[in-house]
Design a protein around this motif. Structure first.
Motif, PDB file in Angstrom:
ATOM      1  N   ASN A  29       1.592  -7.242  -6.033  1.00 32.26           N
ATOM      2  CA  ASN A  29       2.771  -7.432  -5.164  1.00 32.26           C
ATOM      3  C   ASN A  29       2.553  -8.579  -4.179  1.00 32.26           C
ATOM      4  O   ASN A  29       2.511  -8.347  -2.965  1.00 32.26           O
ATOM      5  CB  ASN A  29       3.071  -6.135  -4.395  1.00 32.26           C
ATOM      6  CG  ASN A  29       3.364  -4.983  -5.316  1.00 32.26           C
ATOM      7  OD1 ASN A  29       4.305  -5.030  -6.089  1.00 32.26           O
ATOM      8  ND2 ASN A  29       2.549  -3.952  -5.243  1.00 32.26           N
ATOM      9  N   PRO A  30       2.412  -9.802  -4.676  1.00 28.44           N
ATOM     10  CA  PRO A  30       2.135 -10.917  -3.763  1.00 28.44           C
ATOM     11  C   PRO A  30       3.358 -11.307  -2.929  1.00 28.44           C
ATOM     12  O   PRO A  30       4.500 -11.094  -3.339  1.00 28.44           O
ATOM     13  CB  PRO A  30       1.759 -12.052  -4.715  1.00 28.44           C
ATOM     14  CG  PRO A  30       2.498 -11.749  -5.973  1.00 28.44           C
ATOM     15  CD  PRO A  30       2.513 -10.239  -6.063  1.00 28.44           C
ATOM     16  N   ASP A  31       3.092 -11.876  -1.749  1.00 29.53           N
ATOM     17  CA  ASP A  31       4.162 -12.449  -0.928  1.00 29.53           C
ATOM     18  C   ASP A  31       4.535 -13.832  -1.459  1.00 29.53           C
ATOM     19  O   ASP A  31       5.672 -14.266  -1.343  1.00 29.53           O
ATOM     20  CB  ASP A  31       3.713 -12.580   0.534  1.00 29.53           C
ATOM     21  CG  ASP A  31       3.463 -11.228   1.193  1.00 29.53           C
ATOM     22  OD1 ASP A  31       4.058 -10.225   0.742  1.00 29.53           O
ATOM     23  OD2 ASP A  31       2.662 -11.184   2.140  1.00 29.53           O
ATOM     24  N   LYS A  32       3.543 -14.521  -2.033  1.00 27.87           N
ATOM     25  CA  LYS A  32       3.735 -15.872  -2.552  1.00 27.87           C
ATOM     26  C   LYS A  32       2.809 -16.035  -3.745  1.00 27.87           C
ATOM     27  O   LYS A  32       1.688 -15.529  -3.740  1.00 27.87           O
ATOM     28  CB  LYS A  32       3.394 -16.890  -1.468  1.00 27.87           C
ATOM     29  CG  LYS A  32       3.588 -18.325  -1.874  1.00 27.87           C
ATOM     30  CD  LYS A  32       3.270 -19.259  -0.719  1.00 27.87           C
ATOM     31  CE  LYS A  32       3.419 -20.707  -1.150  1.00 27.87           C
ATOM     32  NZ  LYS A  32       3.021 -21.624  -0.081  1.00 27.87           N
ATOM     33  N   GLU A  33       3.271 -16.763  -4.766  1.00 26.06           N
ATOM     34  CA  GLU A  33       2.415 -17.006  -5.921  1.00 26.06           C
ATOM     35  C   GLU A  33       2.747 -18.341  -6.566  1.00 26.06           C
ATOM     36  O   GLU A  33       3.878 -18.802  -6.506  1.00 26.06           O
ATOM     37  CB  GLU A  33       2.533 -15.877  -6.944  1.00 26.06           C
ATOM     38  CG  GLU A  33       3.909 -15.669  -7.520  1.00 26.06           C
ATOM     39  CD  GLU A  33       3.970 -14.472  -8.454  1.00 26.06           C
ATOM     40  OE1 GLU A  33       3.100 -14.346  -9.325  1.00 26.06           O
ATOM     41  OE2 GLU A  33       4.894 -13.658  -8.283  1.00 26.06           O
ATOM     42  N   LEU A  46      -1.835  -9.158   5.122  1.00 23.90           N
ATOM     43  CA  LEU A  46      -2.385  -7.809   5.233  1.00 23.90           C
ATOM     44  C   LEU A  46      -2.187  -7.207   6.619  1.00 23.90           C
ATOM     45  O   LEU A  46      -2.681  -6.124   6.894  1.00 23.90           O
ATOM     46  CB  LEU A  46      -3.879  -7.818   4.900  1.00 23.90           C
ATOM     47  CG  LEU A  46      -4.260  -8.328   3.511  1.00 23.90           C
ATOM     48  CD1 LEU A  46      -5.777  -8.335   3.364  1.00 23.90           C
ATOM     49  CD2 LEU A  46      -3.614  -7.489   2.424  1.00 23.90           C
ATOM     50  N   GLY A  47      -1.500  -7.924   7.476  1.00 22.59           N
ATOM     51  CA  GLY A  47      -1.307  -7.437   8.844  1.00 22.59           C
ATOM     52  C   GLY A  47      -2.345  -8.004   9.785  1.00 22.59           C
ATOM     53  O   GLY A  47      -2.026  -8.443  10.874  1.00 22.59           O
ATOM     54  N   ILE A  51      -4.467 -13.364   2.985  1.00 18.80           N
ATOM     55  CA  ILE A  51      -5.503 -13.722   2.017  1.00 18.80           C
ATOM     56  C   ILE A  51      -4.871 -14.434   0.830  1.00 18.80           C
ATOM     57  O   ILE A  51      -3.675 -14.298   0.567  1.00 18.80           O
ATOM     58  CB  ILE A  51      -6.310 -12.506   1.513  1.00 18.80           C
ATOM     59  CG1 ILE A  51      -5.402 -11.498   0.797  1.00 18.80           C
ATOM     60  CG2 ILE A  51      -7.109 -11.874   2.627  1.00 18.80           C
ATOM     61  CD1 ILE A  51      -6.174 -10.393   0.059  1.00 18.80           C
ATOM     62  N   GLU A  52      -5.710 -15.192   0.145  1.00 22.69           N
ATOM     63  CA  GLU A  52      -5.320 -15.801  -1.123  1.00 22.69           C
ATOM     64  C   GLU A  52      -6.341 -15.382  -2.161  1.00 22.69           C
ATOM     65  O   GLU A  52      -7.546 -15.465  -1.922  1.00 22.69           O
ATOM     66  CB  GLU A  52      -5.247 -17.314  -1.028  1.00 22.69           C
ATOM     67  CG  GLU A  52      -4.755 -17.959  -2.323  1.00 22.69           C
ATOM     68  CD  GLU A  52      -4.289 -19.375  -2.138  1.00 22.69           C
ATOM     69  OE1 GLU A  52      -3.074 -19.608  -2.050  1.00 22.69           O
ATOM     70  OE2 GLU A  52      -5.166 -20.264  -2.068  1.00 22.69           O
ATOM     71  N   TRP A  68      -9.582 -15.906   3.275  1.00 27.23           N
ATOM     72  CA  TRP A  68      -8.572 -15.798   4.324  1.00 27.23           C
ATOM     73  C   TRP A  68      -7.897 -17.150   4.495  1.00 27.23           C
ATOM     74  O   TRP A  68      -8.537 -18.194   4.398  1.00 27.23           O
ATOM     75  CB  TRP A  68      -9.210 -15.382   5.656  1.00 27.23           C
ATOM     76  CG  TRP A  68      -9.719 -13.989   5.654  1.00 27.23           C
ATOM     77  CD1 TRP A  68     -11.022 -13.602   5.500  1.00 27.23           C
ATOM     78  CD2 TRP A  68      -8.970 -12.786   5.820  1.00 27.23           C
ATOM     79  NE1 TRP A  68     -11.105 -12.231   5.549  1.00 27.23           N
ATOM     80  CE2 TRP A  68      -9.862 -11.706   5.749  1.00 27.23           C
ATOM     81  CE3 TRP A  68      -7.609 -12.521   6.016  1.00 27.23           C
ATOM     82  CZ2 TRP A  68      -9.442 -10.381   5.870  1.00 27.23           C
ATOM     83  CZ3 TRP A  68      -7.207 -11.197   6.139  1.00 27.23           C
ATOM     84  CH2 TRP A  68      -8.114 -10.157   6.067  1.00 27.23           C
ATOM     85  N   ILE A  69      -6.591 -17.128   4.783  1.00 27.13           N
ATOM     86  CA  ILE A  69      -5.846 -18.343   5.086  1.00 27.13           C
ATOM     87  C   ILE A  69      -5.555 -18.311   6.577  1.00 27.13           C
ATOM     88  O   ILE A  69      -4.923 -17.369   7.076  1.00 27.13           O
ATOM     89  CB  ILE A  69      -4.527 -18.402   4.295  1.00 27.13           C
ATOM     90  CG1 ILE A  69      -4.819 -18.433   2.806  1.00 27.13           C
ATOM     91  CG2 ILE A  69      -3.699 -19.614   4.717  1.00 27.13           C
ATOM     92  CD1 ILE A  69      -3.588 -18.353   1.942  1.00 27.13           C
TER      93      ILE A  69
END
Length: 71
Positions: A29-33, A46-47, A51-52, A68-69
């Motif tokens: 369930n990615p936010d961006k891909e 993740l709050g 992460i990527e 981590w981004i």
């Protein structure tokens, strides 16, 4: 689809304080891909940070790295 966590990835997860369950959630369930040169890049907030996860997909998902981004 099965996800492979290599020894290298497990050590990165421990060092970067990321759980396997968070990787699975990010892949499913990615936010961006996006895809680049045969690799999948997926991001998830993740709050406590974003992460990527970078992985390849064939008969199973092989996680290459996670980080981590900080943007």
């Amino acid at each position: 689809m099965e996800i492979e966590f290599t020894y290298h990835i497990k050590s990165r997860l421990k060092k970067r304080k990321i759980k396997e369950s968070e990787i699975i959630e990010t892949i499913n369930n990615p936010d961006k891909e996006y895809k680049l040169e045969g690799k999948f890049y997926v991001q998830k907030n993740l709050g406590r940070g974003k992460i990527e996860v970078v992985y390849k997909k064939d008969k199973y998902i092989k996680v290459i790295t996670v980080y981590w981004i900080w943007k």
